[in-house]
Design a protein around this motif. Sequence first.
Motif, PDB file in Angstrom:
ATOM      1  N   ALA A 135      -1.978   3.470 -38.524  1.00 32.60           N
ATOM      2  CA  ALA A 135      -0.886   2.691 -38.100  1.00 32.60           C
ATOM      3  C   ALA A 135       0.311   2.480 -39.091  1.00 32.60           C
ATOM      4  O   ALA A 135       1.521   3.816 -38.864  1.00 32.60           O
ATOM      5  CB  ALA A 135      -1.154   1.302 -37.356  1.00 32.60           C
ATOM      6  N   CYS A 136       0.152   2.952 -40.062  1.00 28.37           N
ATOM      7  CA  CYS A 136       0.885   2.221 -41.110  1.00 28.37           C
ATOM      8  C   CYS A 136       1.608   3.587 -41.633  1.00 28.37           C
ATOM      9  O   CYS A 136       2.929   4.592 -42.159  1.00 28.37           O
ATOM     10  CB  CYS A 136       0.877   1.229 -42.170  1.00 28.37           C
TER      11      CYS A 136
ATOM     12  N   ARG B 297       0.958   6.411 -39.532  1.00 22.09           N
ATOM     13  CA  ARG B 297       1.683   7.522 -38.517  1.00 22.09           C
ATOM     14  C   ARG B 297       3.855   7.028 -38.771  1.00 22.09           C
ATOM     15  O   ARG B 297       4.019   7.378 -38.178  1.00 22.09           O
ATOM     16  CB  ARG B 297       1.660   6.828 -36.894  1.00 22.09           C
TER      17      ARG B 297
ATOM     18  N   VAL C 271       2.242   1.670 -31.175  1.00 20.18           N
ATOM     19  CA  VAL C 271       1.361   2.134 -31.689  1.00 20.18           C
ATOM     20  C   VAL C 271       0.489   0.960 -31.339  1.00 20.18           C
ATOM     21  O   VAL C 271       1.576  -0.518 -31.739  1.00 20.18           O
ATOM     22  CB  VAL C 271       1.389   2.364 -33.119  1.00 20.18           C
ATOM     23  N   SER C 272      -0.743   0.771 -30.521  1.00 21.94           N
ATOM     24  CA  SER C 272      -1.591  -0.614 -30.604  1.00 21.94           C
ATOM     25  C   SER C 272      -3.142  -0.446 -31.421  1.00 21.94           C
ATOM     26  O   SER C 272      -3.635   0.386 -30.997  1.00 21.94           O
ATOM     27  CB  SER C 272      -0.810  -0.995 -29.113  1.00 21.94           C
ATOM     28  N   LEU C 273      -2.964  -1.592 -32.117  1.00 20.77           N
ATOM     29  CA  LEU C 273      -4.323  -1.879 -32.549  1.00 20.77           C
ATOM     30  C   LEU C 273      -5.460  -2.582 -31.852  1.00 20.77           C
ATOM     31  O   LEU C 273      -5.271  -4.112 -31.893  1.00 20.77           O
ATOM     32  CB  LEU C 273      -3.757  -2.067 -34.370  1.00 20.77           C
TER      33      LEU C 273
ATOM     34  N   LEU D  22       4.838  -1.989 -33.876  1.00 20.77           N
ATOM     35  CA  LEU D  22       3.325  -1.776 -33.920  1.00 20.77           C
ATOM     36  C   LEU D  22       2.857  -3.646 -33.555  1.00 20.77           C
ATOM     37  O   LEU D  22       3.335  -3.968 -34.046  1.00 20.77           O
ATOM     38  CB  LEU D  22       3.441  -1.521 -35.305  1.00 20.77           C
TER      39      LEU D  22
ATOM     40  N   ASN E  52      -3.261   4.577 -30.081  1.00 22.39           N
ATOM     41  CA  ASN E  52      -4.232   3.526 -29.496  1.00 22.39           C
ATOM     42  C   ASN E  52      -5.325   3.265 -30.186  1.00 22.39           C
ATOM     43  O   ASN E  52      -5.948   4.154 -30.376  1.00 22.39           O
ATOM     44  CB  ASN E  52      -4.725   3.341 -28.069  1.00 22.39           C
TER      45      ASN E  52
END
Length: 341
Positions: free
Chosen positions: A265-266, A268, A215-217, A192, A246
Amino acid sequence: MKTVFSPLHHRRTAKTELDGGILVEPYESPSRAETILARVMERELGPVLAPDSHGLDPILAVHTDDYVHFLEHCWSDWTAAGKPGEAIPAIWPGRGMRARIPQDIDGRIGYYSFSAESSITEGTWDAARTAADVALTAQALIRDGDRAAFALCRPPGHHAHADLFGGYCFLNNAAIAAQAFLDQGARRVAVLDIDFHHGNGTQSIFYGRSDVLTVSLHGNPDLAFPHFLGFPDEEGEGEGEGYNLNLVYPPGTPFDVWQIGLEEACKRIRAYGPDALVIALGVDTFEEDPISFFKLKSTDYLRVGERLRQLGLPTLFTMEGGYDVDAIGTNAVNVLEGFEA
Ligand code: Q9C
Ligand code: ZN
């Protein structure tokens, strides 16, 4: 939680960064790591350990042999060619040109890069290799049973592809550590990336694989570096289809909006059920960051750590970006303290 740190990060001391048409002092400065270390000690986060040497094998599990060879020899090739300044690429294999590896160092440095701000200098390779050892040493603490560990890596890594440097990154510390978990028996690992910028290197390295969820924020690449990767329609390919996520946000994004992405994200990651979690920890999401456009506040980072802890996973933090040096220690360590609380 233990921190792994090496003063050898000082070997990465460039004098130049190409920014706005002039050469400025790099944003990615040695004081960044020193400020974070000082805060780790001030807050008594836990013991600070030196890295062990892990050799090249775990690096070569992620990066190509020819790229690693290039990085190791770039500076000597550059100086041998009689160049007066730091090593900066000025030509790339653009569309319609040939992606073959030239012999001349001007061609080779363009072949192995995607941007021009990260001047290579004498100690860059030593520092980058040490940062990978920092990540691998922290990873080994988790393998041996620690719930979490902090790899105080410098230079950062998440922009580095298997065979490309750029965005202040040379070796992808987070990807190297994720691969090490797998090579030691983990079935699935999640990475992450909460740095302001898209983790293009990490995405690219694992794009065709389902054993690493990436996963990228980050700031919308239409408006933010790295511009050419990191859009929401990039979901993975082949075996990796569905294993890249993304989440992009616009200029001015405050914590209460960014947090919605963190929640997604969490969720997923939870559904994926990894054996270990790697957090690419950048704090350039801070409201005062000089090169970024999100608006997180120092206390928000405590909430970030608390949310990450709720995932209940063995968690390795690798240090990535963050350029407001006055606040970088507080912000980075707030994530870790939020996690420990
Ligand atoms: N001249 C990381 O956060 N663009 N890298 C700089 C200011 C490059 C950021 C724009 C930003 C790279 C690890
Ligand atoms: Zn960044």
